[in-house]
Design an enzyme around this catalytic site. Structure first.
Site, PDB file in Angstrom:
ATOM      1  N   GLU A  82     -59.307  -4.119 -17.875  1.00  0.00           N
ATOM      2  CA  GLU A  82     -60.324  -3.574 -16.981  1.00  0.00           C
ATOM      3  C   GLU A  82     -61.090  -4.695 -16.290  1.00  0.00           C
ATOM      4  O   GLU A  82     -61.334  -4.644 -15.080  1.00  0.00           O
ATOM      5  CB  GLU A  82     -61.325  -2.702 -17.757  1.00  0.00           C
ATOM      6  N   CYS A 118     -63.850  -0.872 -24.127  1.00  0.00           N
ATOM      7  CA  CYS A 118     -64.839  -1.406 -25.054  1.00  0.00           C
ATOM      8  C   CYS A 118     -66.215  -1.399 -24.381  1.00  0.00           C
ATOM      9  O   CYS A 118     -66.329  -1.185 -23.175  1.00  0.00           O
ATOM     10  CB  CYS A 118     -64.443  -2.823 -25.490  1.00  0.00           C
ATOM     11  N   CYS A 121     -66.492  -3.783 -21.372  1.00  0.00           N
ATOM     12  CA  CYS A 121     -65.784  -3.306 -20.184  1.00  0.00           C
ATOM     13  C   CYS A 121     -66.478  -2.091 -19.568  1.00  0.00           C
ATOM     14  O   CYS A 121     -66.505  -1.945 -18.348  1.00  0.00           O
ATOM     15  CB  CYS A 121     -64.326  -3.003 -20.504  1.00  0.00           C
TER      16      CYS A 121
END
Length: 163
Positions: A82, A118, A121
């Site tokens: 990402e 996460c 991100c």
């Protein structure tokens, strides 16, 4: 006559091809950012430019330390898919866009169950202007997440781990 693939799975298939460039020994993800039916950027998991990748070193520090999935990413050598996709795009192109994300276990090749971005991100995605994230669960099934939900349900206030 051949059945035509739907748009979401079309873009997820492209993200799945992107993940094949990943260099993680645990999990590889591929991400693409699409806006107005145009691919803006792609990203996969890998060490920062010029640094050795985990597959080249033959070791994963997080694996050696037995760190559970979703935790202690500051110890990871890699830049996440990402983040790499966001780094390679203009914010103006990402406003209102959709990110397509596919993750696979590096050892088994199976899709990551309950995959999600996460916490780090998620913050990047929020600030990038991306509106929606579509995550592949299986070859044909996916979950759509509206970034607004991440803004309204701020897990950083709870100190929760994982994803």
């Amino acid at each position: 006559m051949m059945d035509r693939i739907d748009k979401n799975n079309y873009y997820l298939d492209i993200a799945e091809t992107v993940l094949e460039r990943g260099t993680c020994l645990r999990r590889n993800f591929g991400a693409i950012i699409v806006n107005r039916d145009q691919i803006i950027s792609t990203g996969y998991v890998g060490a920062p430019r010029g640094r050795q990748n985990c597959i080249d070193m033959g070791r994963c520090i997080r694996e050696e330390m037995q760190i559970p999935r979703g935790e202690r990413y500051e110890l990871c050598r890699s830049v996440h898919a990402e983040a790499n996709a966001i780094i390679h795009a203009s914010r103006n192109d990402m406003i209102g866009a959709t990110m397509y994300l596919v993750g696979k276990n590096a050892m088994t090749g199976e899709y990551i169950e309950d995959a999600n971005s996460c916490a780090m991100c998620k913050r990047l995605i929020i600030n990038s202007g991306i509106k929606k994230v579509i995550i592949r669960n299986s070859k044909k099934k996916f979950t759509a997440i509206y970034v607004e939900d991440w803004i309204n349900n701020d897990e950083s206030l709870e100190g929760s781990f994982g994803y």
